[in-house]
Design an enzyme around this catalytic site. Sequence first.
Site, short mmCIF file in Angstrom:
data_model
loop_
_atom_site.label_atom_id
_atom_site.label_comp_id
_atom_site.label_asym_id
_atom_site.label_seq_id
_atom_site.Cartn_x
_atom_site.Cartn_y
_atom_site.Cartn_z
N ASP A 130 48.10 -0.53 5.59
CA ASP A 130 47.51 0.47 6.48
C ASP A 130 46.80 -0.22 7.65
OD1 ASP A 130 46.70 2.92 7.43
OD2 ASP A 130 45.90 3.61 5.51
N CYS A 179 51.12 12.43 4.59
CA CYS A 179 49.84 12.33 3.87
C CYS A 179 48.77 13.26 4.45
CB CYS A 179 49.36 10.88 3.91
SG CYS A 179 48.19 10.54 2.59
O1 LIG Z 1 43.82 10.37 5.60
C1 LIG Z 1 42.63 10.21 5.34
O2 LIG Z 1 41.77 10.99 5.77
C2 LIG Z 1 42.18 9.06 4.48
C3 LIG Z 1 40.84 8.91 4.16
C4 LIG Z 1 40.41 7.86 3.38
C5 LIG Z 1 41.32 6.93 2.90
C6 LIG Z 1 42.67 7.08 3.22
C7 LIG Z 1 43.11 8.13 4.00
N1 LIG Z 1 44.45 8.27 4.37
C8 LIG Z 1 45.40 7.34 3.90
C9 LIG Z 1 46.81 7.51 4.26
O3 LIG Z 1 47.69 7.31 3.45
C10 LIG Z 1 47.18 7.78 5.68
O4 LIG Z 1 48.37 8.47 5.74
C11 LIG Z 1 47.36 6.47 6.37
O5 LIG Z 1 46.09 5.90 6.46
C12 LIG Z 1 47.93 6.65 7.77
O6 LIG Z 1 47.12 7.46 8.54
P1 LIG Z 1 47.45 7.75 10.06
O7 LIG Z 1 47.14 6.52 10.83
O8 LIG Z 1 46.56 8.88 10.42
O9 LIG Z 1 48.90 8.12 10.14
#
Ligand SMILES: O=C(O)c1ccccc1NCC(=O)[C@H](O)[C@H](O)COP(=O)(O)O
Length: 218
Positions: A134, A13
């Site tokens: 999440d 993502c």
């Molecule tokens: O990734 C972002 O910046 C974001 C911003 C606002 C809402 C959602 C967002 N990301 C969502 C996702 O699907 C991410 O992959 C998920 O939260 C996991 O993130 P991470 O902990 O950094 O792997």
Amino acid sequence: MSQPPFRTRIKFCGMTRPGDVRLAGELGVDAVGFVFAARSRRRVDAAQAAAMVEALAPMVDAVALFMDNPAEEVREVIARVRPALLQFHGDEDEAFCRSFGLRYLKAVPMGGEASLDPLQLHARWPSAAGFLLDGHAPGEAGGGGVAFDWSKAPRGLIKPWFMAGGLTPDNVHDAVASTRPWGVDVASGIEAPDGVPGAKDGARMRRFVEEVRRADCG
Ligand SMILES: O=C(O)c1ccccc1NCC(=O)[C@H](O)[C@H](O)COP(=O)(O)O
């Protein structure tokens, strides 16, 4: 009787570079996500996402991710990017999520004191294709590398669900082995810690996939 083989789906993502999208396809990733949430440091516009879709291998899904974006903006992204799936991270209700006529994932915050009632989830978003659990707290944006307590992972979710939040090549094997999600989603964990936000690290991407596949064989 032995279980049939299971392949945990993988979604990368917050993609911001066509080269990363190309490598994701070569690594056998199932989907890549483009973030249109206003509060994201990985935010791209529709033109940038459309250019990245050009680098996408066939049979790999493009997912457009929103957090309380106006309907008009969602429609514009759909028209220009042609995503296979939508993903909603804000307070979007069932009627809003399904109003675009595309399949969608509803993200659910698992941080803080939140506890998950699978029946309630299904009742609130009956048209969801699946859920993305999440690590962030309610009202917060995702993508911050925050994991949730995996013991809170649901046992009774009928729809496919993704584990997200704080996954890395170092912990994703244990995450998959202990909770057996339908899929995993990662953003920060495949980026270099001091790198440009959104820019993925090829070695981390590769190792993440290898570790998921190792868990699938376990
Ligand atoms: O990734 C972002 O910046 C974001 C911003 C606002 C809402 C959602 C967002 N990301 C969502 C996702 O699907 C991410 O992959 C998920 O939260 C996991 O993130 P991470 O902990 O950094 O792997």
